[in-house]
Design an enzyme around this catalytic site. Structure first.
Site, short mmCIF file in Angstrom:
data_model
loop_
_atom_site.label_atom_id
_atom_site.label_comp_id
_atom_site.label_asym_id
_atom_site.label_seq_id
_atom_site.Cartn_x
_atom_site.Cartn_y
_atom_site.Cartn_z
N SER A 68 -16.04 15.95 -23.96
CA SER A 68 -17.38 15.37 -23.98
C SER A 68 -18.24 16.13 -24.97
O SER A 68 -18.08 17.33 -25.15
CB SER A 68 -17.99 15.46 -22.57
OG SER A 68 -19.22 14.79 -22.52
N ASP A 69 -19.13 15.40 -25.62
CA ASP A 69 -20.07 16.02 -26.54
C ASP A 69 -21.37 15.24 -26.49
O ASP A 69 -21.35 14.02 -26.27
CB ASP A 69 -19.52 16.06 -27.96
CG ASP A 69 -20.34 16.97 -28.84
OD1 ASP A 69 -20.19 18.21 -28.70
OD2 ASP A 69 -21.13 16.48 -29.65
N GLN A 70 -22.47 15.93 -26.68
CA GLN A 70 -23.77 15.27 -26.57
C GLN A 70 -24.70 15.75 -27.67
O GLN A 70 -24.70 16.92 -28.03
CB GLN A 70 -24.39 15.60 -25.21
CG GLN A 70 -25.71 14.90 -24.96
CD GLN A 70 -26.27 15.27 -23.61
OE1 GLN A 70 -26.66 16.41 -23.39
NE2 GLN A 70 -26.30 14.32 -22.70
N GLY A 105 -20.69 11.43 -26.04
CA GLY A 105 -19.34 10.95 -26.30
C GLY A 105 -18.42 11.42 -25.19
O GLY A 105 -18.53 12.56 -24.72
#
Length: 194
Positions: A68-70, A105
């Protein structure tokens, strides 16, 4: 059944995943998070979430790996972690009366089969108009120096907002659980009976 790995050392993502009551381990992904030239926010978080999940495949060859990425976008610009109180105040002053969009994501990689699922979840934060004193008080009380956008929605940051818009409130904290549950079910791992 493959075991679950969270490709993150974030305590917030760990706490969110714990809500699903599925046993999992955390592992630090080794990924260069530098944006590519001209890379749009959606593409950036999607690429990084996928890279984080796949970077652990050799270490965890029979697992479901969550990446996960933000990022936070204000006025078309990516807003990072402020790291200083002055920068936090500047970010909040810029956000005052505006809409800040978070793109998160999410990737679920089955390292045994090579099957990859990805999604990007947007989430809009509508800031109310903030006075300079309110901004100073908030930064002093919450110290949001390591939070993109300079606020913690799970804490006192909620007092800064007019409203929130998105499919899943967990997205704002960094892990869209509704989308993740859908992905896990496609991999025959249902949180309700795991």
């Amino acid at each position: 059944m493959p075991r679950l790995i969270l490709a993150s050392t974030s305590p917030w993502r760990r706490a969110l995943l714990e809500k699903l009551t599925i046993p999992f381990e955390c592992a630090a992904p080794d990924v260069d998070e530098t944006p590519m030239p001209g890379e749009a926010p959606r593409q950036l978080v999607l690429r990084l979430a996928q890279a984080k999940a796949q970077s652990l495949a050799a270490r965890f060859p029979n697992h479901l790996i969550i990446g996960s990425d933000q990022i936070c976008v204000l006025d078309g610009e990516i807003t990072g972690k402020p790291l200083t109180e002055e920068k936090a105040r500047q970010q909040l002053a810029k956000a005052s009366g505006s809409i800040v969009t978070f793109y998160t994501g999410l990737a679920l990689y089955n390292s045994a089969s090579g099957h990859l699922q990805t999604e990007v979840e947007p989430f809009d934060v509508h800031f109310r108009h903030l006075s300079e004193a309110e901004i100073d008080d908030y930064v002093r009380k919450e110290h949001p120096l390591h939070c993109a956008g300079s606020f913690k929605s799970e804490g006192l940051g909620i007092a800064l907002f007019e409203r929130l818009e998105g499919r899943d409130p967990n997205t704002l904290i960094g892990l869209p659980l509704i989308a993740l549950c859908q992905m896990l079910r496609r991999e025959e791992m249902n949180p309700l009976n795991a």
